[in-house]
Design a protein around this motif. Sequence first.
Motif, mmCIF file in Angstrom:
data_model
loop_
_atom_site.group_PDB
_atom_site.id
_atom_site.type_symbol
_atom_site.label_atom_id
_atom_site.label_comp_id
_atom_site.label_asym_id
_atom_site.label_seq_id
_atom_site.Cartn_x
_atom_site.Cartn_y
_atom_site.Cartn_z
ATOM 1 N N VAL A 93 0.869 -1.184 0.000
ATOM 2 C CA VAL A 93 0.000 0.000 0.000
ATOM 3 C C VAL A 93 0.901 1.227 0.000
ATOM 4 N N TYR A 94 0.377 2.310 -0.556
ATOM 5 C CA TYR A 94 1.154 3.556 -0.619
ATOM 6 C C TYR A 94 1.116 4.234 0.750
ATOM 7 N N PRO A 95 2.264 4.457 1.389
ATOM 8 C CA PRO A 95 2.253 4.941 2.784
ATOM 9 C C PRO A 95 1.459 6.221 2.982
ATOM 10 N N LEU A 96 1.641 7.201 2.129
ATOM 11 C CA LEU A 96 0.931 8.468 2.334
ATOM 12 C C LEU A 96 -0.567 8.314 2.112
ATOM 13 N N GLU A 135 6.560 5.807 -6.314
ATOM 14 C CA GLU A 135 6.155 4.587 -5.624
ATOM 15 C C GLU A 135 4.647 4.376 -5.652
ATOM 16 N N ALA A 136 3.905 5.392 -6.115
ATOM 17 C CA ALA A 136 2.452 5.241 -6.172
ATOM 18 C C ALA A 136 2.027 4.228 -7.217
ATOM 19 N N GLY A 137 2.892 3.951 -8.214
ATOM 20 C CA GLY A 137 2.620 2.899 -9.179
ATOM 21 C C GLY A 137 1.505 3.232 -10.129
ATOM 22 N N LYS A 142 -6.150 6.758 -8.946
ATOM 23 C CA LYS A 142 -7.101 6.222 -7.972
ATOM 24 C C LYS A 142 -6.728 6.646 -6.561
ATOM 25 N N ILE A 143 -5.437 6.653 -6.264
ATOM 26 C CA ILE A 143 -4.980 7.111 -4.951
ATOM 27 C C ILE A 143 -5.289 8.598 -4.772
ATOM 28 N N THR A 144 -5.080 9.372 -5.818
ATOM 29 C CA THR A 144 -5.368 10.817 -5.741
ATOM 30 C C THR A 144 -6.833 11.059 -5.438
ATOM 31 N N LYS A 145 -7.711 10.340 -6.153
ATOM 32 C CA LYS A 145 -9.148 10.517 -5.934
ATOM 33 C C LYS A 145 -9.555 10.074 -4.535
#
Length: 1334
Positions: A93-96, A135-137, A142-145
């Motif tokens: 999973v992306y830490p941030l 590292e967000a890949g 999707k992580i941004t949203k």
Amino acid sequence: MAAPPPLETSPDTTATSDLERRVMATVLTSETRGDPPWLCAVNVAQCCGSDENDSPGFPDADLAAIMVSNLCFSHNTPYMWKLLEQSMATKLVYPLHVLALLTSRVIQNRREQPQTYRLYLELMRRYAVSFSLREAGPHKEKITKSIDDTLRLSNTYRFENWNLGMAMVLFLVRTMSSLLDCVLHDWGFSVASQYQHVNEGYQSTDIDVDSKLSNNRRKHLELLRQNNAFIALEVLETMCSSKCIQVSLRLVNFNMSETFKSLLQRLEVLQARCTSPESLLPINSLLERLFSHVKDASNSYYRLKRWDLLGHVFGTGLADSPLSHLIGTGKTCCWIPFDVLMENVMDGKTFCPASSFEILTGLTKTLQIVNQASWLETFQALWISALQLVQRARELKGGPVPHIESRLSMLLSIVPLSIAPILREENYTTSEGISAASRKQSLVACLQSLTQYSSLLHPPQTLVSAANDAAAKAARVVRNVNMESSNVMMHHKYSTNAVGNLLHLMVESCIARDLIDTSAYFWPGYVVPCNVAKVPDSSLIQDCPWSNFMQGAPLTMSLQNALINIPAPSITELKKLNHLALHGSDEERSASSKILCGASLDRGWCIQEHVVHIAVRLLSPQLTLVSPRTGDDNFYLSHIRMLATLLSCLSHDSVIHILSLYGLVPDVVAALMPLCEAFGSFPPPSTNQSSTGEEVSPYCVFSFAFLFLLRLCKYYGPDKEFYTSSCGGPVRPDLKLDFLLLMRNSRIQKNTALSNRYYVNNVADPFHDLRCHPVYVDSFPNLRAWYFETQVYLTSNLSDKCNASRKHQVANNILIFICRNMNNDNWSGSSSNSSTITHGSSSTFCSSTSGSISGSFESISGDEIQGLPHYPAWELLEAIPLVLDAIFNACAYGPISSRDLTIGLKGLVDFLPASIAVIIRYFTAEITRGTWKSVPLNGIDWPSPAEALNSFHLEVKEVLERVSVHVQNWYQQDVEPMLPLPLAAFLSLTITFKLDKNSEYMRSVIGRALENYLVNCPWPIMLTICALWMQKARMWHDFIVLLGARSHFTNDKDAVRQLLHSCFKSFLDAGSMVRNFTTSSNGVIDLLGESVCDRLAVRPGILFLNTCHAFRGSPRYFSEVICKLVVEWTCKLADEWTSGGPKQLKFGQMSLAATICAVRRVAILGASLLCMVGRSSLVQYLFEETAPTFLLSMHEERSKQTAWISSMLEGYAVSYLLFFSAAIMWGVQAGTGPDKFRGSDVSPYAIKNHLSFIARVTEGNIALRCDPALWEAHVSSFVGLIVRLAPSWVPSTKLDVLKKISSSLRRWHEHDLALSLLELGGISAIEATLDSLS
């Protein structure tokens, strides 16, 4: 009743639910078996990739949401936390992303779940200090949203285009603010947070949860809650000390300053709250470190890693550097733009739509930033430059040019007005952390320090009395205060006689504008008692004329003379003068105008800006109060005496120059146009005399206004960029009147009229609350017709254009009048045999067949004047070209002599002074056509210059040799001087005018025409014209010699190159720039000299500034020559450094730094001269053509010993030249440059183009032929200068360009510089900036 249809479930939701069931089942199974967290993480990863149709990749956004939603708080177990940490460490999973999801859930439940809050803080400490967007890949969007939906960032900040970089930065800053709010609230300080999750979710659960626990457990939880606040501060301090967070904070500061200010305010509140309770004292050091880290992020200035060694490359303010104490910073050389600008505006023939003090304000701010100097140093340099400007004209040598008056206005009015906006700025902090409040203290300290420059403060002879009066005023204030403090009336112990200098006048000017207060009178040594016996307090025992005037005394002749010679003490007196000029009797109107334009305008430096505004307003009140047209003729006739007096006073050269200093030329032109239209449209009445017997004719007012308008349009034409095409060829510069009106009208439309531009004591000028209207040439039919018809004279014969019978009738009457003035026995003024002009003929001068006409040709008597043709002035001007064509052809072919021609023309000018404009136009056209033969100047038919010709030639040659300019000798002693017939006729007319001040308005028009001839004619003709005028005006000897010397540079490129070389040599002191760098003078005296009037003391800088605007070649030549000279002198410096010459310092690196600082001096001199020559167009050409051509060209090979240092210094020199030219012209901040009125997109356009050029070269699209070391030095230094000193230039550059340049910088190991460049790229560059941290 049918059952409702089942709710539709999206495939994504279904897939997520299935994934959550599989993941949680795997976690529970692993926990039951006692598997280590890493093994459980492997099983969870296999579970996520089990679906063949779904290949999510890692980190997985859905997995992060699943783990956080179950952890908070249905499966809040230690094993789940360990699994989460393992997943973050292995990038499942992306830490941030995880931290953002936790933030929205944990913070609001920190009281109920203190253990969870502690674990959350530990994760923040570990994973928020360093991160990588890469590292967000594949799930970046999707992580941004997910982060946006969780924290509702788009609802708060409302940006259109979101990316992961923006989401990360805003999440981090918002989390930091939330943690600060939590700390304040947990410590019992009431705070209203803008983030709802800070104070929600725990108020109703604290008591319920604690009641179910044991006492020990409750104590443990309470202790944990208290410690969590301190841990939160520690986490924040750790975060802010990391590079990633520092970059994020800088990005927020650059692009969302209000958000950053909010964070600073929270810290300030926390610091203030934690200073009083003794229990919170131990955390003060932690808060100080945290506050220091956040403040460091607010500093937008970049420091190069090689700063300690080569600090002069990217900055000049090294006062705090150990290097500065060893080699000297050379700051004085950086102020040469002040001297060049001030001397340039003293030329009087260049025009700038903005006022001089607005330009000077922008330049002052720019140089303060560029030099990284304190305001004390900046103000000191500004005042010293103005004092040197005055000293260069203290010895008046004569000549029709403004001298001391304009220079004193610059020192005592323009400079204080330029400082006023700087002191008024609020909420502004310099790079040194000096607040705006300290600027006034810096000004006071600066004025006090000027006492050490006694030679500069010595006043000119004409100013000694005014300086002594200013000192006496201070002495009276000191005496009164001392008497009040001692409570003893002992007048004999306190003398008010004091010796004054220019400092006393400067202080009075600053006090009048509320820049300083009267405490200046008590400065040590300010009041110097006078040792010479003097009548005590003469100003007290005599009645003050202005006091009598304000008390209602009648304006007798004696009172008028006194008021004319004494400046008005305040604005109150000006208001009364303005009222009398508009509403008084005829005599009061005339007297008020004369008083207003007397000493109050010339020497009323404390109120000068108000005086010039009143004068412009009085010129045409109808224009401002009624309409832009001519208005009511009766109104103008009722004010005819006032207008005549006002125009005669304003038409002096010194007054016109003062008006131009305040940027009022367009407004004066707009005021003169209705006067010309009105007074030129009706004939003069039979009599129009005042009670004093003075006759005022509409011809007089029209001539004053018309010639005034002509002088402004001729003197102040558009700058070269307005009439030079993109190909470098000339474009017709005839539409100067349209240009001036365009500037005025655009200023009104942009709400920057005079009423909004001049402020004194923070209050708008009371005389500028006017209803101004746009003014157009089409509103004035007669003026428009003449304006466009004059263009015909230069392209066609008059016979093709003149076909009106009315015009011929007027011309015949004028011709009769002229013939009466000719002393020729062959002509008579009899009506039967008078000269006539037939229709369609422009060269007929008819008489009777016998040709025998006799008569007397004495001066015209008063009775004869009554018979003169009293036509409207516009009709006379329309017909005069026909008359000129007739009598000039008659002179050329024999019927009349040259003497009679001169007498006739002089009589016409005496009758209607405005006719000199038509005469100049006519002779200019005839000279341009070049169809007339040359006539010998033998002293019989035409005046002879033989008496002064040879000596004049030798003196001009001597002046040129003094500035190291050598030209070809065109003078031949044995050849009789000759001139083309039209030029000889015009020159004979010019020498008939007197040199007194009453005819100055006429002489100025003629002088300007002669100067135009001089700059276009060959060298022998120039010698002849100047020698003839030298015999006429012997008091102008030095002025004429300098005028002759300047004419060499109008068409001779080689002479211009030699003069520029001499400018560099005199300023830089060739051969000793490095070794004498610590002790050499700033070169201003060597460049500009100590006198502008003495031909024997002229310096190359003065000669260049007086001639550069008259250069007839392409102005781009200056750009090429200056760039070559900068590089040439840089190579000399490199050779001197490598030659092993005497080194005052022990280490070679030190002398290299001194060499680089000398290169900087070379570049800033070149930039100053370049900006004064061609203004923005030439600077733009430097960026687009000259510099790229140099950088892409192959240069001569050098020895290996000097090649590297020479290439490096040349790269620095070109970057310096580009940067300083742009900074001087456009400013380094928004709206601070001299050319800010030209549009805000000019400077970004030139800078953007050059940065794009650099990007194309670094990408390999353009072949690079110069030394790579030169290119690397240029790019790194130019980008470093922009990042360090002009960050506002970067945001308008395309992101792709910034990425390419930063990539090249990283290849050269300039990682910090590359990062700083991207940081300044704006909102769109946030993601690229964070991505570059990887």
